[in-house]
Motif scaffolding. Sequence first.
Motif, PDB file in Angstrom:
ATOM      1  N   GLU A 105      54.233  65.952 -24.367  1.00 35.25           N
ATOM      2  CA  GLU A 105      53.992  66.820 -25.524  1.00 35.25           C
ATOM      3  C   GLU A 105      55.197  67.690 -25.853  1.00 35.25           C
ATOM      4  O   GLU A 105      55.726  67.642 -26.956  1.00 35.25           O
ATOM      5  CB  GLU A 105      52.796  67.756 -25.251  1.00 35.25           C
ATOM      6  CG  GLU A 105      51.460  67.101 -25.468  1.00 35.25           C
ATOM      7  CD  GLU A 105      50.308  68.025 -25.100  1.00 35.25           C
ATOM      8  OE1 GLU A 105      49.173  67.565 -25.151  1.00 35.25           O
ATOM      9  OE2 GLU A 105      50.549  69.205 -24.763  1.00 35.25           O
ATOM     10  N   LEU A 107      52.266  65.742 -34.531  1.00 32.76           N
ATOM     11  CA  LEU A 107      51.647  64.413 -34.495  1.00 32.76           C
ATOM     12  C   LEU A 107      52.392  63.483 -33.540  1.00 32.76           C
ATOM     13  O   LEU A 107      51.775  62.740 -32.775  1.00 32.76           O
ATOM     14  CB  LEU A 107      51.622  63.782 -35.896  1.00 32.76           C
ATOM     15  CG  LEU A 107      50.445  64.169 -36.783  1.00 32.76           C
ATOM     16  CD1 LEU A 107      50.620  63.591 -38.188  1.00 32.76           C
ATOM     17  CD2 LEU A 107      49.123  63.662 -36.185  1.00 32.76           C
ATOM     18  N   GLY A 108      53.715  63.546 -33.603  1.00 35.82           N
ATOM     19  CA  GLY A 108      54.532  62.738 -32.694  1.00 35.82           C
ATOM     20  C   GLY A 108      54.248  63.089 -31.246  1.00 35.82           C
ATOM     21  O   GLY A 108      54.074  62.215 -30.397  1.00 35.82           O
ATOM     22  N   GLY A 161      51.518  64.424 -30.023  1.00 42.03           N
ATOM     23  CA  GLY A 161      50.177  63.946 -29.662  1.00 42.03           C
ATOM     24  C   GLY A 161      50.170  62.463 -29.356  1.00 42.03           C
ATOM     25  O   GLY A 161      49.554  62.005 -28.391  1.00 42.03           O
ATOM     26  N   PHE A 162      50.900  61.683 -30.167  1.00 43.48           N
ATOM     27  CA  PHE A 162      50.931  60.228 -29.989  1.00 43.48           C
ATOM     28  C   PHE A 162      51.578  59.853 -28.651  1.00 43.48           C
ATOM     29  O   PHE A 162      51.024  59.080 -27.876  1.00 43.48           O
ATOM     30  CB  PHE A 162      51.681  59.564 -31.148  1.00 43.48           C
ATOM     31  CG  PHE A 162      51.700  58.057 -31.038  1.00 43.48           C
ATOM     32  CD1 PHE A 162      50.543  57.319 -31.277  1.00 43.48           C
ATOM     33  CD2 PHE A 162      52.863  57.388 -30.675  1.00 43.48           C
ATOM     34  CE1 PHE A 162      50.547  55.928 -31.157  1.00 43.48           C
ATOM     35  CE2 PHE A 162      52.877  55.999 -30.553  1.00 43.48           C
ATOM     36  CZ  PHE A 162      51.719  55.267 -30.800  1.00 43.48           C
ATOM     37  N   PHE A 163      52.733  60.446 -28.358  1.00 46.37           N
ATOM     38  CA  PHE A 163      53.401  60.167 -27.074  1.00 46.37           C
ATOM     39  C   PHE A 163      52.528  60.584 -25.904  1.00 46.37           C
ATOM     40  O   PHE A 163      52.446  59.890 -24.899  1.00 46.37           O
ATOM     41  CB  PHE A 163      54.747  60.906 -26.988  1.00 46.37           C
ATOM     42  CG  PHE A 163      55.843  60.215 -27.739  1.00 46.37           C
ATOM     43  CD1 PHE A 163      56.294  58.967 -27.334  1.00 46.37           C
ATOM     44  CD2 PHE A 163      56.418  60.802 -28.856  1.00 46.37           C
ATOM     45  CE1 PHE A 163      57.315  58.317 -28.032  1.00 46.37           C
ATOM     46  CE2 PHE A 163      57.442  60.166 -29.561  1.00 46.37           C
ATOM     47  CZ  PHE A 163      57.886  58.916 -29.148  1.00 46.37           C
ATOM     48  N   VAL A 219      49.317  60.685 -25.684  1.00 47.04           N
ATOM     49  CA  VAL A 219      48.187  59.779 -25.451  1.00 47.04           C
ATOM     50  C   VAL A 219      48.652  58.474 -24.817  1.00 47.04           C
ATOM     51  O   VAL A 219      48.038  57.969 -23.880  1.00 47.04           O
ATOM     52  CB  VAL A 219      47.426  59.481 -26.759  1.00 47.04           C
ATOM     53  CG1 VAL A 219      46.260  58.554 -26.485  1.00 47.04           C
ATOM     54  CG2 VAL A 219      46.905  60.766 -27.366  1.00 47.04           C
ATOM     55  N   CYS A 220      49.764  57.924 -25.329  1.00 51.09           N
ATOM     56  CA  CYS A 220      50.281  56.659 -24.775  1.00 51.09           C
ATOM     57  C   CYS A 220      50.558  56.803 -23.286  1.00 51.09           C
ATOM     58  O   CYS A 220      50.228  55.932 -22.484  1.00 51.09           O
ATOM     59  CB  CYS A 220      51.583  56.253 -25.464  1.00 51.09           C
ATOM     60  SG  CYS A 220      51.318  55.761 -27.157  1.00 51.09           S
ATOM     61  N   SER A 232      46.953  58.578 -21.255  1.00 52.84           N
ATOM     62  CA  SER A 232      45.602  57.999 -21.269  1.00 52.84           C
ATOM     63  C   SER A 232      45.143  57.402 -19.926  1.00 52.84           C
ATOM     64  O   SER A 232      44.065  57.722 -19.458  1.00 52.84           O
ATOM     65  CB  SER A 232      45.476  56.964 -22.387  1.00 52.84           C
ATOM     66  OG  SER A 232      44.122  56.632 -22.578  1.00 52.84           O
ATOM     67  N   TYR A 246      42.940  52.474 -21.517  1.00 52.55           N
ATOM     68  CA  TYR A 246      43.109  52.963 -22.884  1.00 52.55           C
ATOM     69  C   TYR A 246      41.766  53.067 -23.560  1.00 52.55           C
ATOM     70  O   TYR A 246      41.655  53.057 -24.765  1.00 52.55           O
ATOM     71  CB  TYR A 246      44.106  52.092 -23.651  1.00 52.55           C
ATOM     72  CG  TYR A 246      45.499  52.375 -23.181  1.00 52.55           C
ATOM     73  CD1 TYR A 246      46.187  53.494 -23.647  1.00 52.55           C
ATOM     74  CD2 TYR A 246      46.102  51.594 -22.197  1.00 52.55           C
ATOM     75  CE1 TYR A 246      47.445  53.819 -23.170  1.00 52.55           C
ATOM     76  CE2 TYR A 246      47.368  51.909 -21.716  1.00 52.55           C
ATOM     77  CZ  TYR A 246      48.033  53.029 -22.209  1.00 52.55           C
ATOM     78  OH  TYR A 246      49.271  53.365 -21.730  1.00 52.55           O
ATOM     79  N   PHE A 284      43.529  60.118 -29.138  1.00 52.02           N
ATOM     80  CA  PHE A 284      44.551  60.506 -30.114  1.00 52.02           C
ATOM     81  C   PHE A 284      43.963  61.480 -31.126  1.00 52.02           C
ATOM     82  O   PHE A 284      44.619  62.435 -31.538  1.00 52.02           O
ATOM     83  CB  PHE A 284      45.146  59.289 -30.826  1.00 52.02           C
ATOM     84  CG  PHE A 284      46.213  59.662 -31.826  1.00 52.02           C
ATOM     85  CD1 PHE A 284      47.337  60.369 -31.415  1.00 52.02           C
ATOM     86  CD2 PHE A 284      46.089  59.347 -33.168  1.00 52.02           C
ATOM     87  CE1 PHE A 284      48.318  60.743 -32.323  1.00 52.02           C
ATOM     88  CE2 PHE A 284      47.067  59.719 -34.085  1.00 52.02           C
ATOM     89  CZ  PHE A 284      48.184  60.421 -33.662  1.00 52.02           C
ATOM     90  N   GLY A 301      46.068  64.497 -30.782  1.00 50.40           N
ATOM     91  CA  GLY A 301      46.856  64.609 -32.007  1.00 50.40           C
ATOM     92  C   GLY A 301      46.498  65.880 -32.755  1.00 50.40           C
ATOM     93  O   GLY A 301      47.369  66.690 -33.081  1.00 50.40           O
TER      94      GLY A 301
END
Length: 305
Positions: A196, A225-226, A228-230, A232-233, A236, A271, A278, A282
């Motif tokens: 994050e 947003l970026g 949050g995406f990283f 989660v990947c 998770s 996942y 996300f 996110g």
Amino acid sequence: MGDHGKTKSDISLPGIFASSAFAACFAEVCTLPLDTAKVRLQLQKKAVEGDGLGLPKYRGLLGTVGTIAREEGMSALWKGVVPGLHRQCLFGGLRIGLYEPVKNFYVGKDHVGDAPLSKKILAALTTGALGITVANPTDLVKVRLQAEGKLPPGVPRRYTGAIDAYSKIVRQEGVAALWTGLGPNVARNAIINAAELASYDQVKQTILKIPGFTDNVLTHLFAGLGAGFFAVCIGSPVDVVKSRMMGDSTYKSTLDCFVKTLKNDGPLAFYKGFIPNFGRLGSWNVIMFLTLEQAKKFVKSFESS
């Protein structure tokens, strides 16, 4: 105060801590229903053939939110809000508040310009691990309160609330039990914190180099947003293992839980709930970073007046 590296530290440490804790708490209250739904989805095991269970009870993030609200009332979605806020004050304040000072410490005081990504990751790993070690009991209580679904009539709740849960766990299971799952939790939060904070820092830095972008709400939105995406990947798989271990005491260790999940449910299980995750992380990151940037501005103007 001319160079870029020093501008952040013109707020006092208590000011940074307060801004971070406030931003984390605000994001928590806004997105907790999604988190409760996520915990329920993660703890839901596959229906066994011939069990007569039929379809899984919870389907999809918003579907789960709907089911919980319908069966248990709207307030059930904010179950665990009290330990959730305890956690964000401690954990959010420490991991976000200490990030800049620790990063500056790692790059050294003579460093000019942007910090290298490796140092950002290192700083975020440090503050994430430190923060959650302090805040682990709040996390445990939050998961325990969230995991409790609709009870049959006459069955008493396991805990009446957060404070009751803390004291019961200490009485029944000992003080050390409050740090159950510390291993996977430190791993998860150090990793997610790095994903994050370092990615927010990096994405924001990259966006600001694009002509036309300034340090404003739109930039913060994209960077959030970026982040949050990283998060989660990367986070998770660790998150699924953590929820399963905290919600079910049959696993012997983190590795045992990881292997069993892989064997029984396949690699995609890690996942499980990527979209809800996300949706949760996110939106959490967007709200938190937007609030944090504004709170820091407010504290700055307040302190310099």
